[in-house]
Every structure is written in C-alpha cells, then in structure tokens.
Design a protein around this motif. Structure first.
Motif, PDB file in Angstrom:
ATOM      1  N   GLY A 156      -2.965  -4.697  -9.028  1.00  0.00           N
ATOM      2  CA  GLY A 156      -2.077  -5.490  -8.470  1.00  0.00           C
ATOM      3  C   GLY A 156      -0.970  -4.977  -7.505  1.00  0.00           C
ATOM      4  N   CYS A 157      -0.402  -3.694  -8.152  1.00  0.00           N
ATOM      5  CA  CYS A 157       0.371  -2.931  -7.029  1.00  0.00           C
ATOM      6  C   CYS A 157      -0.351  -2.574  -5.965  1.00  0.00           C
ATOM      7  CB  CYS A 157       1.189  -1.830  -7.736  1.00  0.00           C
ATOM      8  SG  CYS A 157       2.343  -2.315  -8.980  1.00  0.00           S
ATOM      9  N   TYR A 158      -1.496  -1.823  -6.030  1.00  0.00           N
ATOM     10  CA  TYR A 158      -2.120  -1.448  -4.753  1.00  0.00           C
ATOM     11  C   TYR A 158      -2.619  -2.681  -3.787  1.00  0.00           C
ATOM     12  CZ  TYR A 158      -3.047   3.375  -5.508  1.00  0.00           C
ATOM     13  OH  TYR A 158      -2.704   4.792  -5.714  1.00  0.00           O
ATOM     14  N   THR A 159      -2.758  -3.921  -4.442  1.00  0.00           N
ATOM     15  CA  THR A 159      -3.052  -4.822  -3.838  1.00  0.00           C
ATOM     16  C   THR A 159      -1.943  -5.280  -2.865  1.00  0.00           C
ATOM     17  OG1 THR A 159      -4.731  -6.033  -5.193  1.00  0.00           O
ATOM     18  CG2 THR A 159      -3.688  -7.603  -3.626  1.00  0.00           C
ATOM     19  N   VAL A 160      -0.610  -5.386  -3.381  1.00  0.00           N
ATOM     20  CA  VAL A 160       0.555  -5.707  -2.662  1.00  0.00           C
ATOM     21  C   VAL A 160       0.672  -4.609  -1.781  1.00  0.00           C
ATOM     22  CG1 VAL A 160       2.911  -5.848  -2.685  1.00  0.00           C
ATOM     23  CG2 VAL A 160       1.478  -7.035  -4.620  1.00  0.00           C
ATOM     24  N   ILE A 161       0.695  -3.271  -1.762  1.00  0.00           N
ATOM     25  CA  ILE A 161       0.805  -2.267  -0.923  1.00  0.00           C
ATOM     26  C   ILE A 161       0.023  -2.326   0.504  1.00  0.00           C
ATOM     27  CG2 ILE A 161       0.994   0.196  -0.654  1.00  0.00           C
ATOM     28  CD1 ILE A 161       1.931   0.300  -3.481  1.00  0.00           C
ATOM     29  N   GLU A 162      -1.331  -2.623  -0.025  1.00  0.00           N
ATOM     30  CA  GLU A 162      -2.356  -2.538   1.072  1.00  0.00           C
ATOM     31  C   GLU A 162      -2.246  -3.924   1.936  1.00  0.00           C
ATOM     32  OE1 GLU A 162      -5.947  -1.823  -1.132  1.00  0.00           O
ATOM     33  OE2 GLU A 162      -5.346   0.318  -1.504  1.00  0.00           O
ATOM     34  N   ALA A 163      -1.961  -5.032   1.368  1.00  0.00           N
ATOM     35  CA  ALA A 163      -1.689  -6.197   2.022  1.00  0.00           C
ATOM     36  C   ALA A 163      -0.543  -6.196   3.103  1.00  0.00           C
ATOM     37  CB  ALA A 163      -1.495  -7.491   1.256  1.00  0.00           C
ATOM     38  N   TRP A 164       0.615  -5.505   2.553  1.00  0.00           N
ATOM     39  CA  TRP A 164       1.722  -5.117   3.195  1.00  0.00           C
ATOM     40  C   TRP A 164       1.552  -4.127   4.635  1.00  0.00           C
ATOM     41  CZ3 TRP A 164       6.731  -5.619   0.112  1.00  0.00           C
ATOM     42  CH2 TRP A 164       7.832  -5.707   1.066  1.00  0.00           C
ATOM     43  N   LEU A 165       0.532  -2.928   4.338  1.00  0.00           N
ATOM     44  CA  LEU A 165       0.154  -2.358   5.076  1.00  0.00           C
ATOM     45  C   LEU A 165      -0.823  -2.982   6.332  1.00  0.00           C
ATOM     46  CD1 LEU A 165      -0.832   0.950   3.305  1.00  0.00           C
ATOM     47  CD2 LEU A 165       1.110   0.673   4.921  1.00  0.00           C
ATOM     48  N   GLN A 166      -1.583  -3.898   5.933  1.00  0.00           N
ATOM     49  CA  GLN A 166      -2.602  -4.567   6.842  1.00  0.00           C
ATOM     50  C   GLN A 166      -1.740  -5.405   7.637  1.00  0.00           C
ATOM     51  OE1 GLN A 166      -5.648  -4.925   7.664  1.00  0.00           O
ATOM     52  NE2 GLN A 166      -5.592  -6.666   8.530  1.00  0.00           N
ATOM     53  N   ALA A 167      -0.784  -5.932   7.138  1.00  0.00           N
ATOM     54  CA  ALA A 167       0.020  -7.061   8.058  1.00  0.00           C
ATOM     55  C   ALA A 167       0.819  -6.218   9.210  1.00  0.00           C
ATOM     56  CB  ALA A 167       1.007  -7.883   7.074  1.00  0.00           C
ATOM     57  N   LYS A 168       1.344  -5.065   8.714  1.00  0.00           N
ATOM     58  CA  LYS A 168       2.074  -4.392   9.755  1.00  0.00           C
ATOM     59  C   LYS A 168       1.602  -3.350  10.828  1.00  0.00           C
ATOM     60  CE  LYS A 168       5.797  -6.186   8.035  1.00  0.00           C
ATOM     61  NZ  LYS A 168       6.660  -7.020   8.805  1.00  0.00           N
ATOM     62  N   VAL A 169       0.285  -3.074  10.470  1.00  0.00           N
ATOM     63  CA  VAL A 169      -0.255  -1.969  11.454  1.00  0.00           C
ATOM     64  C   VAL A 169      -0.772  -2.566  12.393  1.00  0.00           C
ATOM     65  CG1 VAL A 169      -0.863  -0.388   9.597  1.00  0.00           C
ATOM     66  CG2 VAL A 169      -2.634  -2.097  10.181  1.00  0.00           C
ATOM     67  N   THR A 170      -1.045  -2.041  13.574  1.00  0.00           N
ATOM     68  CA  THR A 170      -2.014  -2.398  14.824  1.00  0.00           C
ATOM     69  C   THR A 170      -2.916  -1.613  15.047  1.00  0.00           C
ATOM     70  OG1 THR A 170      -0.650  -0.954  16.422  1.00  0.00           O
ATOM     71  CG2 THR A 170       0.366  -3.000  16.032  1.00  0.00           C
ATOM     72  N   ASN A 171      -3.796  -2.058  15.916  1.00  0.00           N
ATOM     73  CA  ASN A 171      -4.956  -1.227  16.493  1.00  0.00           C
ATOM     74  C   ASN A 171      -4.846   0.174  16.699  1.00  0.00           C
ATOM     75  OD1 ASN A 171      -6.914  -3.355  15.611  1.00  0.00           O
ATOM     76  ND2 ASN A 171      -6.895  -4.317  17.708  1.00  0.00           N
ATOM     77  N   GLU A 172      -3.369   0.232  17.376  1.00  0.00           N
ATOM     78  CA  GLU A 172      -2.976   1.819  17.739  1.00  0.00           C
ATOM     79  C   GLU A 172      -2.581   2.522  16.864  1.00  0.00           C
ATOM     80  OE1 GLU A 172      -2.164  -1.215  19.323  1.00  0.00           O
ATOM     81  OE2 GLU A 172      -3.539  -1.256  20.935  1.00  0.00           O
ATOM     82  N   THR A 173      -1.939   2.105  15.733  1.00  0.00           N
ATOM     83  CA  THR A 173      -1.394   2.711  14.706  1.00  0.00           C
ATOM     84  C   THR A 173      -2.291   2.926  13.389  1.00  0.00           C
ATOM     85  OG1 THR A 173       0.026   0.848  13.842  1.00  0.00           O
ATOM     86  CG2 THR A 173       0.867   2.164  15.477  1.00  0.00           C
TER      87      THR A 173
END
Length: 407
Positions: A109-126
C-alpha cells in the motif's frame, strides 16, 4: 533539482519504510528460532508477508481512490506498525503470520501511494533522473534493512518497537510535505494471462525470480544459522545478496540490450545453478567464503526479474505496458507466496542445503523452458530498453512506461 528536492519527503519515507519492513523478515526468523518455532512455521511467516503484499497491490489503488493518497498511506503504515508491535504480545506462529499479512499490506500500500505520487509529478524530461534516484534510494533502504538485523536482539520488545517506530516515522515526511497530492489515477486492470500471452518465458522467469529472492530473503537466515553464522554475520550474509544484485544491474542491462534476452536469461539461470552449488560448498570455507557466495548468488539471480520483464515488453504494445507490468508482478507475488514455506519444509526434512537445491531445480527448469521457447519463436528484432524494475507495486508500470516506449 528543485523537483528532486520536492521529492525528498517521498524518498525519506521510502528509506524509513524499507528499514522497518525489510528488517522484520530476518528478525522474525531469528526470533522464531529463539522461541522454538518449527522451520515450517517460520517459512509460513515469509509466505504470509507476500500474501499480504499480493492483496495490498490489488486493494491499495481502490482505497487510495476512496480516501486519497495521504489517508491511504496513513492507514497502511498503521497496519504495519500494529503488526510489528503485536509480535511480542502473542507468542504464537500463526498469530505472527496474521501480523505478517499486515506487514505485507503495509509495504504494497505504501509503495503504491508513493509511486502514484511520483508518476503524477514527473515529466518526460525529469522521469529518468527521478527514477534513477528512486531506484538508488530503494536499494539503499533495502541494504540498510539487512544490516540492522545484526544490532536488534531476537524476540525482544525493544527490537520490534524500534521497527514499529521506523514504520510510524515513514508517515511523517509524506503527511507533512507541502506538496499538493495528485489526482488519483485509475488502477490498472489485472490480467494475469497477458504475461503468458506476450511471453511464456518471461512469466516463467518472474516466477523463478520469486523462488530465488523470496526464499533467500525470508528463509536465508535459517540457512545462516544452520551453517554457524551469528546474528551479525547473518546481516552481512543478507546484505551481500542485495549488494551483489545491485552491482549486477549495469552489466546485465548492457548484455540484455546487446544480445538475445532469452540467451541472457538462460545463462543467468545457468550461473545461478553454479552459484547455488558454490554457496552450498562454501559452508566449509569460513565466513568470508559464505559472504562471497551470497554476493555471487545475488549477482546471478537478482537481475532475472528485470530481464524477464524487458523480454515481455518487447512483444507488448505501448497501451499494454501498465497492465503487463501488473501481470508480471502478479506472477512474482504468486510465486513468492509459496516459496518461503516450501523452502522451510525442505530444510526441515533434508537440511540447509535443500534451500539451494530447490532454487537450482527452478533455474534448471527455466533453462530447459528457455531453450524450448527459442525453437518456438524467433528473436525479437525491435526491443525495449532494459530497465531495472523494482518489485514494489502494480503502479510501478506507470512510472516505467515512458522509458520502455523508447526504441
């Protein structure tokens, strides 16, 4: 750089979570032995962890969609902390197995939250830089988790409370961050057959990867005790495995991008069989020999999941990548549920060498199946890049999708 600094809270939560959840497996083995649990009961604890992990991977996106990222993270960390603190309140193997289900739910559960957060914030450049740091952070936390085994006393209130404190502390960086939580993404459909449809060899590869890593990490301390290692030496034994796996990623990735990935899988499995034999023989070569053999075992077995995943994605379309990643994780978790218990039963019946005999048989079957599949289908000419794929949550497929789309 500003973006990476903004992710510092998430990365700190990952490290604290790894130190807590990654340490409970070895401590449970040492504590169970001290309390008189049977080998089968100790193996059941490792299997229960992955049962919770499997359920958590499926349930966490739905809970996150209902209550939001921060509340879902808080709920899962609470489950993990309760499971840890309750260990010394009820001294019973089957009660501990239920507590380990809670730990597995916490991790997924914690990794799902963290990775969903990362996915929403990163761009193709970063994305590339962010994922690179994320992998290093995750691996560092995993290595640290194995090291703390040497300083925690088995079957001790203090030890389990310290792990619970780490789990609770993982809640602070994420919940106190000023970054606005992202919108909740739709959870991927779970289509286990997709992995077999795209590549039967890849599906078999991730099951064998689970057989290797789950049984070693959850039951390996039993082997260490049987060959005469102290608690501190067992910590180094498990750390050598993780470190060997980390060192293997770059050279294996280069080979997987340059040559037919089926041959890379076959030769990795052949090397894994050799490393199992060396590990069994090293028990009479002293502590240094045992540590080096554990590093060699990690070197040959750790990258198999990523190579198998890359091979499966070679035959997938761009819009299938997230669901294919989830399907591969499903088969890994399924194999990991059974591997620790089966390994513990074999050790109880035939001695510590049975652990590596079981793993060798799994890799031998993978070698044979790989050779059969090479006759059934020609090599794929257009391939996706090799990527180190953490086995953390079904959401990881979203983070890796853009990287896999690069030709």
């Amino acid at each position: 750089m500003r973006l990476l600094i903004s992710f510092a809270a998430l990365f700190l939560s990952v490290i604290l979570l790894q130190l807590s959840s990654g340490g409970v497996g070895p401590i449970d083995v040492l504590s169970g032995t001290a309390l008189g649990f049977s080998r089968q009961e100790i193996g059941l604890l490792g299997s229960a962890h992955f049962l919770g992990f499997f359920v958590g991977c499926w349930w966490s996106p739905r809970l996150m969609g209902s209550v939001g990222h921060s509340r879902a993270f808080a709920a899962f960390t609470a489950m993990g902390a309760i499971g840890l603190m309750a260990h010394m309140l009820v001294i019973d193997a089957y009660a501990w197995a239920i507590m380990r289900v809670a730990s597995g739910l916490c991790v997924a559960g914690c990794y799902t939250v963290i990775e969903a957060w990362l996915q929403a914030k990163v761009t193709n450049e970063t994305r590339g830089r962010t994922m690179g740091i994320y992998r290093v952070v995750d691996m560092t936390g995993s290595l640290g988790a194995q090291m703390i085994v040497g300083i925690l006393a088995p079957a001790s209130y203090v030890s389990y409370n310290l792990l619970a404190i780490g789990c609770c502390a993982a809640l602070l960086p994420l919940t106190l961050t000023t970054i606005k939580p992202p919108e909740t993404p739709a959870s991927p459909r779970l289509r286990p057959r997709l992995a077999f449809t795209r590549s039967p060899l890849a599906a078999a590869g991730v099951v064998v990867a689970a057989l290797s890593s789950a049984s070693f990490r959850m039951v390996g301390p039993i082997y260490g005790q049987e060959v005469g290692l102290s608690a501190g030496q067992i910590a180094w034994f498990l750390s050598a495995f993780v470190l060997g796996g980390a060192l293997a990623q770059f050279p294996v990735g280069w080979l997987a991008d340059k040559y037919d990935r089926r041959w890379v899988l076959i030769w990795l499995s052949a090397a894994a069989i050799l490393s199992c034999g060396i590990t069994m023989m090293s028990s009479g070569l002293g502590t240094t020999g045992i540590m080096l053999s554990a590093g060699l075992f990690g070197l040959t077995t750790f990258p198999i999941y990523s190579v198998a995943a890359a091979h499966a994605h070679d035959f997938a379309s761009d819009d299938e990548r997230v669901e294919l990643s989830a399907a591969l994780m499903f088969w890994f978790a399924s194999g990991a549920i059974f591997a620790p218990y089966v390994a513990s039963v074999l050790i109880e019946s035939y001695g510590p060498a049975a652990l590596f005999t079981m793993i060798s048989i799994g890799h031998a079957l993978l070698v044979i199946f790989g050779l059969v599949r090479m006759r059934a289908r020609p090599a794929q000419r257009e391939r996706t890049p090799y990527i180190y794929a953490p086995r953390t949550s079904f959401t990881i497929g979203r983070l890796l999708r853009k990287d896999r789309n690069k030709r």
